[in-house]
Design an enzyme around this catalytic site. Structure first.
Site, PDB file in Angstrom:
ATOM      1  N   GLU A  96       0.816  -1.225   0.000  1.00 57.88           N
ATOM      2  CA  GLU A  96       0.000   0.000   0.000  1.00 57.88           C
ATOM      3  C   GLU A  96       0.847   1.272   0.000  1.00 57.88           C
ATOM      4  O   GLU A  96       0.854   2.027   0.992  1.00 57.88           O
ATOM      5  CB  GLU A  96      -0.952  -0.002   1.197  1.00 57.88           C
ATOM      6  CG  GLU A  96      -1.904  -1.177   1.199  1.00 57.88           C
ATOM      7  CD  GLU A  96      -2.931  -1.127   2.337  1.00 57.88           C
ATOM      8  OE1 GLU A  96      -2.873  -0.210   3.161  1.00 57.88           O
ATOM      9  OE2 GLU A  96      -3.781  -2.025   2.391  1.00 57.88           O
TER      10      GLU A  96
ATOM     11  N   GLU B 252      -4.765  -9.087   0.581  1.00 59.84           N
ATOM     12  CA  GLU B 252      -5.387  -8.885   1.894  1.00 59.84           C
ATOM     13  C   GLU B 252      -6.877  -8.695   1.683  1.00 59.84           C
ATOM     14  O   GLU B 252      -7.305  -8.013   0.746  1.00 59.84           O
ATOM     15  CB  GLU B 252      -4.895  -7.610   2.606  1.00 59.84           C
ATOM     16  CG  GLU B 252      -3.537  -7.688   3.214  1.00 59.84           C
ATOM     17  CD  GLU B 252      -3.122  -6.385   3.916  1.00 59.84           C
ATOM     18  OE1 GLU B 252      -3.993  -5.677   4.469  1.00 59.84           O
ATOM     19  OE2 GLU B 252      -1.928  -6.083   3.896  1.00 59.84           O
TER      20      GLU B 252
END
Ligand code: BG6
Length: 463
Positions: free
Chosen positions: A166, A364
């Protein structure tokens, strides 16, 4: 209805070094921004829990690997802690860390669990943060050198590498929205950090491609699908802007090799352009990845702004849209986010149709719940809500795959309940419950369910 997945589908879970390892005396780990912030800004962390008190993966690694094997994982992602491996960020390598990661990788491989190794999960070494972290161009070189050390040390044991988790978050949360250290609030600086992270990613990929390494390299991104309140042009424009700032800015740089033109025009108009050098764009243009990880938790619903932004306030993407609370949206109230499984289908289709159907996997996905102890019955967390969440997301993913999406796997967040940025142990996400008092780790009902899914390589609707 049967939902079957390919026989080599990646099944497993993800965590990160700082969130799981912890520290023990004599491990020679250097300090990173989370060690520092959780002590020095302790009030910002749920119940003041610091990074020292995580799920003790450093001490209990072998037993934790057995726990993964007990779930039948065939893959597992974690990160290398930069400040554990190179305590000052540059220079001396810590032999204890080399030993630890070597044993971890061997242990995974021996159990038939493919290591997916990420190099950076929000955890800047403190020594490098002191010179500006990713705001300082010098840190790109430090990161490149760190990446090369990791490849040199471990390339024979790792087939899947990831440069960042991220990349938007350290920039957005650390330099604009006051959630992560260094708690700067300044869009232009955030944009500079993001640009430098993208360059660091490119440099690591380049060094990987130049070396004698096998395996694949990629990056992990949180692509939040944006939905407008309505089809009114003002709402559509709001969605376009949210998507431009938070998704396309990064996705297009990584997956298309260039920043969106519109972004430059807006940033120039508002005097928010970071420094971008000529050779940076060439480097971005020539960098390609082999495998994309997508973290998906929630959709972003937006509407046209209801009031003008303060022209003297801090510039931010929120100058162009308001968040929209859709009536009847299904919420995870522990984390304050919407649950919307169909968003995963939409992301898969976007990758397929707009980003060349690149190989990707869900890196995720998960549901964090506060007060999970109230669901304990017979010594086990009866987390039927997590099973329902998993099932619904897998069904959406399966549909996209039936329509041609190149999704290669699914990793849940997370394996054992872990410490989290800000929320510490407030919300629990694991397949194993961590008892904070006794340190005991016990499999939840969802762990058993997931294990059967892995063993059957799918599930039926009744299951
Ligand atoms: C992801 C991060 O965005 O969300 C993880 O990669 C994080 O590190 C996870 O733990 C869940 O978020 P949170 O804040 O609820 O822990």
């Amino acid at each position: 209805m049967e939902y079957n997945f390919s026989k080599d589908f990646f099944w497993g879970a993800a965590t990160s070094a700082t969130q799981s390892e912890g520290t023990i005396a004599g491990d020679n780990k250097g300090e990173n921004i989370w060690d520092y912030a959780s002590k020095n800004y302790n009030h910002r962390f749920f119940e003041g829990v610091t990074t020292e008190h995580t799920s003790r993966f450093y001490q209990e690694m072998e037993a934790d690997l057995d726990r993964m094997a007990a779930l039948s994982f065939n893959s597992f992602r974690t990160s290398i802690s930069w400040s554990r491996l190179i305590p000052e960020g540059t220079g001396e390598v810590n032999p204890e860390a080399v030993d630890f990661y070597t044993r971890m990788l061997d242990g995974l491989n021996q159990r038939g669990i493919k290591p997916f190794i990420n190099l950076y999960h929000f955890d800047m070494p403190m020594k490098l943060q002191e010179i500006g972290g990713f705001e300082n161009r010098e840190v790109i070189e430090a990161y490149r050198a760190y990446a090369k050390i990791c490849f040199d040390l471990f390339h024979e044991k790792v087939a899947y590498w990831f440069t960042f988790n991220e990349p938007m978050i350290p920039a957005e949360a650390g330099y604009l929205h006051d959630r992560h250290y260094p708690y700067v609030v300044d869009f232009k600086r955030a944009a500079q950090v993001l640009h430098h992270i993208i360059l660091a990613h490119c440099e690591a990929v380049k060094v990987f491609r130049q070396g004698p390494y096998q395996g694949k390299i990629g990056i992990i991104m949180d692509v939040i699908p944006v939905y407008p309140r309505s089809q009114h042009p003002a709402d559509l424009k709001a969605a376009e802007m949210a998507d431009l700032f938070y998704t396309r800015s990064l996705n297009e740089a990584i997956l298309k090799g260039r920043y969106p033109q519109e972004l430059k025009a807006i940033l120039t108009r508002y005097d928010q352009m970071p420094r971008v050098e000529e050779q940076d764009l060439a480097l971005i243009a020539e960098t390609t990845i082999d495998l994309l990880g997508i973290n998906y938790y929630r959709p972003r619903r937006v509407k046209a702004k209801e009031s003008l932004p303060n022209p003297e306030g801090v510039f931010s993407p929120e100058w162009f849209y308001d968040d929209y609370e859709m009536p009847g949206r299904r919420m995870n109230t522990s984390r304050g986010i919407e649950i919307y499984p169909h968003g995963l289908y939409d992301i898969a289709k976007k990758i397929q149709l707009k980003y060349g159907n690149i190989d990707w996997f869900v890196s995720e996905n998960g549901i964090g719940i506060q007060g999970e102890e109230t669901f304990i019955e017979g010594g086990q967390v009866q987390d039927n809500y997590r099973i329902a969440f998993l099932k619904e997301h897998l069904i959406e993913l399966h549909q996209a795959m039936m329509e041609g999406s190149n999704c290669l796997g699914y990793h849940m967040w997370t394996f054992v309940d872990c410490w989290s940025w800000q929320n510490a142990f407030k919300n629990r996400y694991g397949f194993y419950r961590l008892d904070l008092e006794t340190g005991e780790k016990t499999m939840k009902k969802s762990g058993l369910w997931f294990k059967e899914v892995i063993q059957k390589n799918g599930f039926s609707n009744e299951f």
